[in-house]
Design an enzyme around this catalytic site. Structure first.
Site, mmCIF file in Angstrom:
data_model
loop_
_atom_site.group_PDB
_atom_site.id
_atom_site.type_symbol
_atom_site.label_atom_id
_atom_site.label_comp_id
_atom_site.label_asym_id
_atom_site.label_seq_id
_atom_site.Cartn_x
_atom_site.Cartn_y
_atom_site.Cartn_z
ATOM 1 C CG ASN A 299 -0.196 -0.156 2.504
ATOM 2 O OD1 ASN A 299 0.629 0.678 2.836
ATOM 3 N ND2 ASN A 299 -0.448 -1.236 3.231
ATOM 4 C CG ASP B 111 -6.759 -5.458 5.867
ATOM 5 O OD1 ASP B 111 -6.283 -5.529 7.014
ATOM 6 O OD2 ASP B 111 -7.388 -4.459 5.446
ATOM 7 C CE LYS C 5 -11.164 0.405 10.254
ATOM 8 N NZ LYS C 5 -10.447 1.213 9.273
HETATM 9 N N1 CTP Z 1 -4.175 -3.428 11.667
HETATM 10 C C1 CTP Z 1 -3.523 -4.540 12.146
HETATM 11 N N2 CTP Z 1 -3.482 -5.673 11.423
HETATM 12 C C2 CTP Z 1 -4.117 -5.758 10.249
HETATM 13 C C3 CTP Z 1 -4.795 -4.620 9.747
HETATM 14 C C4 CTP Z 1 -4.808 -3.456 10.484
HETATM 15 O O1 CTP Z 1 -2.927 -4.474 13.231
HETATM 16 N N3 CTP Z 1 -4.095 -6.886 9.552
HETATM 17 C C5 CTP Z 1 -4.195 -2.190 12.495
HETATM 18 C C6 CTP Z 1 -3.587 -0.979 11.833
HETATM 19 O O2 CTP Z 1 -2.218 -0.843 12.186
HETATM 20 C C7 CTP Z 1 -4.419 0.158 12.402
HETATM 21 C C8 CTP Z 1 -5.770 -0.471 12.675
HETATM 22 O O3 CTP Z 1 -5.551 -1.881 12.711
HETATM 23 O O4 CTP Z 1 -3.907 0.622 13.628
HETATM 24 C C9 CTP Z 1 -6.820 -0.176 11.637
HETATM 25 O O5 CTP Z 1 -6.295 -0.443 10.356
HETATM 26 P P1 CTP Z 1 -7.131 -0.086 9.050
HETATM 27 O O6 CTP Z 1 -6.374 -0.506 7.853
HETATM 28 O O7 CTP Z 1 -7.640 1.326 9.123
HETATM 29 O O8 CTP Z 1 -8.432 -0.978 9.226
HETATM 30 P P2 CTP Z 1 -8.706 -2.508 9.108
HETATM 31 O O9 CTP Z 1 -8.909 -3.047 10.481
HETATM 32 O O10 CTP Z 1 -7.673 -3.187 8.273
HETATM 33 O O11 CTP Z 1 -10.117 -2.482 8.371
HETATM 34 P P3 CTP Z 1 -10.477 -1.934 6.886
HETATM 35 O O12 CTP Z 1 -9.252 -2.180 6.047
HETATM 36 O O13 CTP Z 1 -11.643 -2.742 6.499
HETATM 37 O O14 CTP Z 1 -10.803 -0.465 7.038
#
Ligand code: CTP
Length: 418
Positions: A208, A277, A337
């Site tokens: 990303n 993710d 979240k």
């Molecule tokens: N995070 C994590 N592990 C993952 C994905 C996210 O620890 N596999 C953490 C990120 O470091 C951040 C928080 O979760 O502090 C939210 O990450 P974000 O990308 O905004 O959200 P997601 O939980 O991945 O959900 P979405 O992508 O559906 O918005």
């Protein structure tokens, strides 16, 4: 942080004095009002005119030149300042200050000041290692003087070793630390930063746009506030923050492993990393060739949600802060979240907003806390945003004896997966 600050820059007689010109410039650019004090020997290396031109202030180098009315020069200057930095600091000035000698303007001013003093030593490696210098440094540290460097490297005398003056940008960073209250002293702050990178073959990956700038700013800010800092970083091109322990990882699984290994000793965890993710189900051992057939289809599987796992296994006294990178419905996404990952606070940002998100040096965020606070942080530098976040963390840490949710009755071993 340095805007509007009165900084005294002491320059002593070493070849590194030429680098102090750059330091002076960096301080001025950041909005500090710099007053340079040179020793007689320093003027053998750089002229006062150079510093005067860069700082825009007259340079002091004679003991009795600043008498204005009833003011006594060195006392008046020392009283007005917020901090004093001596760069380069020779063995001579360290020896004089450690032993209470005040025979020129700079050493007299150091003795006459109550503001924080930071030394950036620079000398030949043998001198630095000598018992006399080491003894003086120890005594100065015991009396509360701050030090940055010296660094290792090729010295001007042609020898390799410890004795190089710290890089001017590191001196700026250390000075900012000296000027910041140590409200995270005694804390261990674990910060994650940057993207993760999920390979599909030895040359290709999915990832990303994260640059790591926000996470690195948080690590620097935590160091400034006196914390012990562990930075777990995905691939970035940023210089490592001064005085932080840096652990480099590539994939989400490696990040999880590193985070879970370190989390037990952290009292504060800030997950600023943009963790992928998903990852490709399989990684080809050789480069997938264009001519080998139709374009490959990429099958993905989920990566572990590190933050969710941390939230599930959190100690009641630990502060857990997440980030929410959103492109729409920011507030709703962040609140979900915050609750789902059992965080103390979440920093939400719209990564598509101008001056926010990836690669830029500024950010605009809203912080939501588990106790219902909503704190808007208007667009400002990521360094300043980091400071706001850590200001809140320090506040939460002070009140952390009261967890905002009921801890589970039977707490599993700290890092049990689930
Ligand atoms: N995070 C994590 N592990 C993952 C994905 C996210 O620890 N596999 C953490 C990120 O470091 C951040 C928080 O979760 O502090 C939210 O990450 P974000 O990308 O905004 O959200 P997601 O939980 O991945 O959900 P979405 O992508 O559906 O918005």
């Amino acid at each position: 942080m340095l805007r509007g600050k009165e900084i005294l820059l002491g320059v002593t007689g070493g070849i590194a004095a030429y680098k102090s010109v750059y330091l002076c410039r960096e301080l001025t650019v950041r909005g500090a009002n710099v007053h340079v004090v040179m020793t007689k020997n320093a003027m053998n290396f750089v002229t006062p005119l150079t510093f005067q031109t860069i700082s825009g202030n007259p340079v002091t180098h004679r003991m009795f030149e600043l008498f204005r009315g009833p003011e006594i020069g060195h006392v008046a200057l020392a009283d007005r300042a917020h901090a004093l930095v001596v760069a380069p600091a020779t063995a001579n000035i360290l020896g004089k200050v450690a032993n209470g000698l005040a025979d020129d303007f700079l050493s007299t001013m150091i003795m006459a000041t109550r503001v924080p003093v930071l030394f950036a030593p620079a000398m030949n490696v043998v001198m630095w290692e000598s018992a006399a210098v080491q003894d003086n440094v120890r005594r100065l540290k015991e009396r509360g003087f701050a030090f940055v460097g010296p660094a290792e490297g090729e010295l001007a005398c042609g020898v390799k070793g410890k004795g190089k003056m710290a890089d001017p940008l590191q001196i700026v960073e250390a000075l900012e630390g000296v000027l910041t209250p140590d409200d995270l002293a005694g804390e261990t702050v674990l910060v994650t930063a940057g993207p993760t990178l999920e390979p599909m073959d030895p040359v290709r990956f999915i990832s990303n746009h994260s640059s790591g700038k926000m996470g690195y700013a948080l690590a620097r800010a935590a160091v400034r506030r006196g914390a012990r800092v562990i930075l777990i970083s995905g691939p970035t091109s940023l210089p490592p923050p001064l005085n932080a322990e840096v652990i480099r990882v590539t994939t989400a699984r490696e990040m999880r492993e590193a985070v879970l290994t370190q989390a037990g000793r952290a009292s504060v965890i800030v997950m600023a990393a943009a963790v992928c993710d998903w990852r490709p189900v399989a990684m080809a051992s050789q480069k997938i060739k264009k001519r080998s057939g139709a374009p490959p289809s990429l099958e993905l599987e989920p990566n572990p949600d590190i933050l969710k796992e941390l939230g599930r296994n959190k100690r009641p006294d630990q502060i857990l802060v997440g980030f929410a990178a959103e492109t729409h419905d920011m507030e709703k996404g962040a609140r979900v979240k915050l609750a789902e990952k059992r965080l103390d606070a979440i920093v939400a940002n719209d990564v598509t907003a101008p001056g926010s998100g990836f690669h830029v040096d500024t950010n605009e965020v809203v912080i939501f806390t588990a106790s219902g606070e909503r704190i808007g942080v208007p667009r400002m530098s990521k360094d300043r945003v980091a400071d706001r976040i850590l200001g809140l963390v320090a506040k939460l840490r002070r009140g952390s004896q009261k967890p905002s949710w009921e801890p589970e009755a039977e707490r599993p071993e700290f890092w049990e997966e689930g």
